[in-house]
Design a protein around this motif. Structure first.
Motif, PDB file in Angstrom:
ATOM      1  N   GLY A   1       0.817  -1.208   0.000  1.00 52.75           N
ATOM      2  CA  GLY A   1       0.000   0.000   0.000  1.00 52.75           C
ATOM      3  C   GLY A   1       0.846   1.252   0.000  1.00 52.75           C
ATOM      4  O   GLY A   1       0.542   2.213  -0.701  1.00 52.75           O
ATOM      5  N   ALA A   2       1.906   1.253   0.786  1.00 52.16           N
ATOM      6  CA  ALA A   2       2.796   2.413   0.826  1.00 52.16           C
ATOM      7  C   ALA A   2       3.487   2.620  -0.514  1.00 52.16           C
ATOM      8  O   ALA A   2       3.609   3.758  -1.000  1.00 52.16           O
ATOM      9  CB  ALA A   2       3.829   2.228   1.943  1.00 52.16           C
ATOM     10  N   GLU A   3       3.919   1.536  -1.124  1.00 49.26           N
ATOM     11  CA  GLU A   3       4.560   1.647  -2.432  1.00 49.26           C
ATOM     12  C   GLU A   3       3.588   2.195  -3.478  1.00 49.26           C
ATOM     13  O   GLU A   3       3.944   3.045  -4.298  1.00 49.26           O
ATOM     14  CB  GLU A   3       5.090   0.282  -2.864  1.00 49.26           C
ATOM     15  N   ALA A   4       2.350   1.679  -3.463  1.00 53.68           N
ATOM     16  CA  ALA A   4       1.355   2.146  -4.424  1.00 53.68           C
ATOM     17  C   ALA A   4       1.044   3.623  -4.216  1.00 53.68           C
ATOM     18  O   ALA A   4       0.887   4.381  -5.179  1.00 53.68           O
ATOM     19  CB  ALA A   4       0.083   1.305  -4.298  1.00 53.68           C
ATOM     20  N   LEU A   5       0.979   4.032  -2.946  1.00 52.66           N
ATOM     21  CA  LEU A   5       0.691   5.434  -2.655  1.00 52.66           C
ATOM     22  C   LEU A   5       1.809   6.338  -3.163  1.00 52.66           C
ATOM     23  O   LEU A   5       1.546   7.402  -3.764  1.00 52.66           O
ATOM     24  CB  LEU A   5       0.506   5.608  -1.148  1.00 52.66           C
ATOM     25  N   LEU A   6       3.059   5.937  -2.932  1.00 48.26           N
ATOM     26  CA  LEU A   6       4.186   6.727  -3.438  1.00 48.26           C
ATOM     27  C   LEU A   6       4.220   6.734  -4.960  1.00 48.26           C
ATOM     28  O   LEU A   6       4.551   7.756  -5.579  1.00 48.26           O
ATOM     29  CB  LEU A   6       5.495   6.170  -2.885  1.00 48.26           C
ATOM     30  N   ARG A   7       3.873   5.602  -5.563  1.00 43.35           N
ATOM     31  CA  ARG A   7       3.851   5.519  -7.033  1.00 43.35           C
ATOM     32  C   ARG A   7       2.799   6.459  -7.616  1.00 43.35           C
ATOM     33  O   ARG A   7       2.960   6.963  -8.733  1.00 43.35           O
ATOM     34  CB  ARG A   7       3.564   4.079  -7.452  1.00 43.35           C
ATOM     35  N   PHE A   8       1.748   6.722  -6.841  1.00 45.76           N
ATOM     36  CA  PHE A   8       0.728   7.689  -7.259  1.00 45.76           C
ATOM     37  C   PHE A   8       1.154   9.121  -6.947  1.00 45.76           C
ATOM     38  O   PHE A   8       1.083  10.012  -7.805  1.00 45.76           O
ATOM     39  CB  PHE A   8      -0.600   7.352  -6.580  1.00 45.76           C
ATOM     40  N   LEU A   9       1.640   9.350  -5.726  1.00 39.19           N
ATOM     41  CA  LEU A   9       1.863  10.724  -5.287  1.00 39.19           C
ATOM     42  C   LEU A   9       3.059  11.397  -5.945  1.00 39.19           C
ATOM     43  O   LEU A   9       2.957  12.544  -6.404  1.00 39.19           O
ATOM     44  CB  LEU A   9       2.047  10.749  -3.757  1.00 39.19           C
ATOM     45  N   LEU A  10       4.191  10.712  -6.001  1.00 43.15           N
ATOM     46  CA  LEU A  10       5.411  11.376  -6.469  1.00 43.15           C
ATOM     47  C   LEU A  10       5.313  11.852  -7.923  1.00 43.15           C
ATOM     48  O   LEU A  10       5.560  13.033  -8.216  1.00 43.15           O
ATOM     49  CB  LEU A  10       6.614  10.450  -6.272  1.00 43.15           C
ATOM     50  N   PRO A  11       4.946  10.989  -8.887  1.00 43.89           N
ATOM     51  CA  PRO A  11       4.809  11.487 -10.259  1.00 43.89           C
ATOM     52  C   PRO A  11       3.704  12.524 -10.408  1.00 43.89           C
ATOM     53  O   PRO A  11       3.854  13.502 -11.159  1.00 43.89           O
ATOM     54  CB  PRO A  11       4.502  10.225 -11.073  1.00 43.89           C
ATOM     55  N   SER A  12       2.583  12.324  -9.708  1.00 41.57           N
ATOM     56  CA  SER A  12       1.449  13.240  -9.844  1.00 41.57           C
ATOM     57  C   SER A  12       1.798  14.629  -9.330  1.00 41.57           C
ATOM     58  O   SER A  12       1.483  15.643  -9.971  1.00 41.57           O
ATOM     59  CB  SER A  12       0.229  12.689  -9.101  1.00 41.57           C
ATOM     60  N   ILE A  13       2.451  14.696  -8.173  1.00 43.02           N
ATOM     61  CA  ILE A  13       2.842  15.997  -7.628  1.00 43.02           C
ATOM     62  C   ILE A  13       3.847  16.674  -8.558  1.00 43.02           C
ATOM     63  O   ILE A  13       3.778  17.887  -8.799  1.00 43.02           O
ATOM     64  CB  ILE A  13       3.420  15.831  -6.212  1.00 43.02           C
ATOM     65  N   ALA A  14       4.784  15.887  -9.093  1.00 44.10           N
ATOM     66  CA  ALA A  14       5.755  16.459 -10.035  1.00 44.10           C
ATOM     67  C   ALA A  14       5.047  17.027 -11.265  1.00 44.10           C
ATOM     68  O   ALA A  14       5.366  18.130 -11.731  1.00 44.10           O
ATOM     69  CB  ALA A  14       6.765  15.391 -10.449  1.00 44.10           C
ATOM     70  N   GLY A  15       4.074  16.297 -11.806  1.00 41.94           N
ATOM     71  CA  GLY A  15       3.335  16.782 -12.962  1.00 41.94           C
ATOM     72  C   GLY A  15       2.554  18.043 -12.658  1.00 41.94           C
ATOM     73  O   GLY A  15       2.520  18.983 -13.468  1.00 41.94           O
ATOM     74  N   LEU A  16       1.926  18.096 -11.487  1.00 49.79           N
ATOM     75  CA  LEU A  16       1.182  19.295 -11.099  1.00 49.79           C
ATOM     76  C   LEU A  16       2.105  20.502 -10.982  1.00 49.79           C
ATOM     77  O   LEU A  16       1.777  21.609 -11.434  1.00 49.79           O
ATOM     78  CB  LEU A  16       0.462  19.057  -9.776  1.00 49.79           C
ATOM     79  N   LEU A  17       3.271  20.302 -10.378  1.00 48.71           N
ATOM     80  CA  LEU A  17       4.215  21.407 -10.225  1.00 48.71           C
ATOM     81  C   LEU A  17       4.721  21.899 -11.579  1.00 48.71           C
ATOM     82  O   LEU A  17       4.903  23.101 -11.781  1.00 48.71           O
ATOM     83  CB  LEU A  17       5.396  20.968  -9.358  1.00 48.71           C
ATOM     84  N   ILE A  18       4.943  20.995 -12.507  1.00 49.68           N
ATOM     85  CA  ILE A  18       5.493  21.372 -13.807  1.00 49.68           C
ATOM     86  C   ILE A  18       4.468  22.106 -14.665  1.00 49.68           C
ATOM     87  O   ILE A  18       4.768  23.130 -15.288  1.00 49.68           O
ATOM     88  CB  ILE A  18       6.014  20.127 -14.550  1.00 49.68           C
TER      89      ILE A  18
END
Length: 423
Positions: free
Chosen positions: A13-30
């Motif tokens: 669950g933690a891995e899946a959450l990070l796999r969702f959050l890290l790329p998504s936050i990066a995309g939002l910031l960009i």
């Protein structure tokens, strides 16, 4: 065993959450998060664009001319020799294959690019407001947008961000625009980042079976608004920069109002509401008993878990970049230059815009004949209303023409060509 399973579930669950959050936050910031600077708001993507122009500007014009020439030569070679690249070299086939009309536009665009670069040929094709602005400004801006659009937009589309926000706003988006909630990410990317990015994302989502034909057309033709940074350029060039906030809010409200109406009118309403494989549209409503945020997170984690590998995404992005870059550079230069010639250096513009000029006179608009082409030729090139606005004295008409540059979403020198290319 039970304890091990629970620990494993927590780890997964933690891995899946990070796999969702890290790329998504990066995309939002960009692409989506506005950044306050001394001279106003911008996005990280816009800073990248400024950096490219500053540090690579000395080779960008030559690169655009070279891309137009290579695109034309590959298309001519493929048309004459007819190599069997469809199965053996699919990426090269995507770059070189061109229908007769596209082939002609590639050749014309390459010839105009050469004339502009070497300052030869008919002068009307290489003036500041015709060939030069297309080769040295529009083509460069399009290419700069295309690279992050192809390689970085998967951060928003493949790892759950689109699914999270789509589920969150699905009921309102479906009711107001007759669209699935995931289209909200497309719309936001177009409004704040770049219209080309929104269209490319829409094309990808349609081909992957997330949009029906009607939904894809609705998103592409109603939400592909120019980027926020470019809106600032339009306002300043048009002379409405002193009241940018009022102008931008009016333009956005107009776009939203039209987006709520147009999907309910022909021809958009008559487009088949089925997916690319022919299957009919399916309801995306969730069971009302499930908590909304839980549904959002579940859909996001599921999308992140099934995201393509990095290698697959890089191959897909490279394929799209080369196809769009070499396939559209020549047509963009050709159509844009010829449109500017007709609009600014021929009597044709005055003839066909006479009805609009007459209507403007009914509202006591002075110099209506000079202003009218800006209303008509924005369909061919988004810059036309802006250029016209910069040359008139009426604050009211500058406000309206600048708004047309922002709200006239489909113009054939860029977004129209991208729609045709990805459709």
């Amino acid at each position: 065993m039970a304890n091990t399973g629970k620990a494993g579930d927590k780890r997964i669950g933690a891995e899946a959450l990070l796999r969702f959050l890290l790329p998504s936050i990066a995309g939002l910031l960009i692409f989506l998060v506005p950044l306050p600077l001394d001279d106003g708001l911008t996005v990280l993507f816009s800073l990248y664009s400024d950096w490219v122009n500053l540090h690579l500007g000395f080779v960008l014009v030559e690169a655009m001319v070279g891309i137009a020439i290579i695109g034309a030569l590959l298309a001519v070679f493929h048309t004459i020799v007819k190599p069997q690249w469809r199965d053996t070299r699919p990426m090269l086939y995507a770059v070189a294959a061109a229908e007769p009309a596209w082939l002609a536009l590639r050749i014309i665009g390459a010839v105009i690019a050469l004339m502009v670069y070497f300052e030869v040929g008919p002068e009307v094709l290489r003036l500041e407001d015709t060939g030069i602005i297309l080769v040295e400004e529009l083509a460069i801006a399009f290419s700069i947008v295309l690279i992050p659009a192809c390689f970085l937009m998967p951060l928003l589309t493949e790892f759950g961000a689109m699914d999270f926000f789509g589920t969150l706003v699905a009921p309102a988006f479906r009711r107001l625009f007759r669209l699935p909630g995931r289209a909200a990410v497309d719309a936001t990317a177009s409004f704040i980042s770049a219209s080309t990015i929104g269209i490319l994302v829409t094309g990808q989502q349609y081909k992957r079976g997330f949009y029906t034909g009607r939904e894809a057309v609705t998103v592409a033709t109603n939400f592909s608004v120019v980027s926020l940074p470019f809106a600032l350029v339009i306002a300043n060039v048009s002379g409405v920069g002193d009241y940018f906030i009022e102008w931008y809010l009016c333009s956005v409200v107009a776009c939203i109002f039209c987006a709520a109406i147009v999907p309910r009118l022909p021809p958009v309403s008559r487009i088949a509401d089925c997916y690319i494989d022919g299957s009919p549209s399916q309801s995306v409503d969730e069971e009302p008993g499930d908590p909304l945020l839980r549904r959002c997170l579940d859909n996001a984690l599921s999308a992140a878990a099934n995201a393509p590998s990095v290698g697959a995404m890089l191959r897909s992005a490279t394929h799209m970049l080369l196809e769009q870059l070499f396939g559209l550079m020549g047509p963009l230069i050709a159509l844009g230059t010829l449109t500017a010639v007709i609009a600014f250096h021929s009597p044709i513009a005055a003839w066909i815009s006479m009805p609009i000029a007459w209507m403007l006179t009914l509202f006591d608009v002075t110099d209506a004949a000079r202003i009218a082409p800006g209303f008509l030729f924005g369909f061919m090139d988004q810059y036309i209303p802006t250029i016209v606005a910069s040359e008139i004295s009426s604050d009211r008409m500058r406000f309206i023409l600048a708004g047309l540059s922002l709200c006239q979403l489909i113009y054939m020198t860029e977004t129209g060509l991208v729609v045709l290319r990805v459709g």
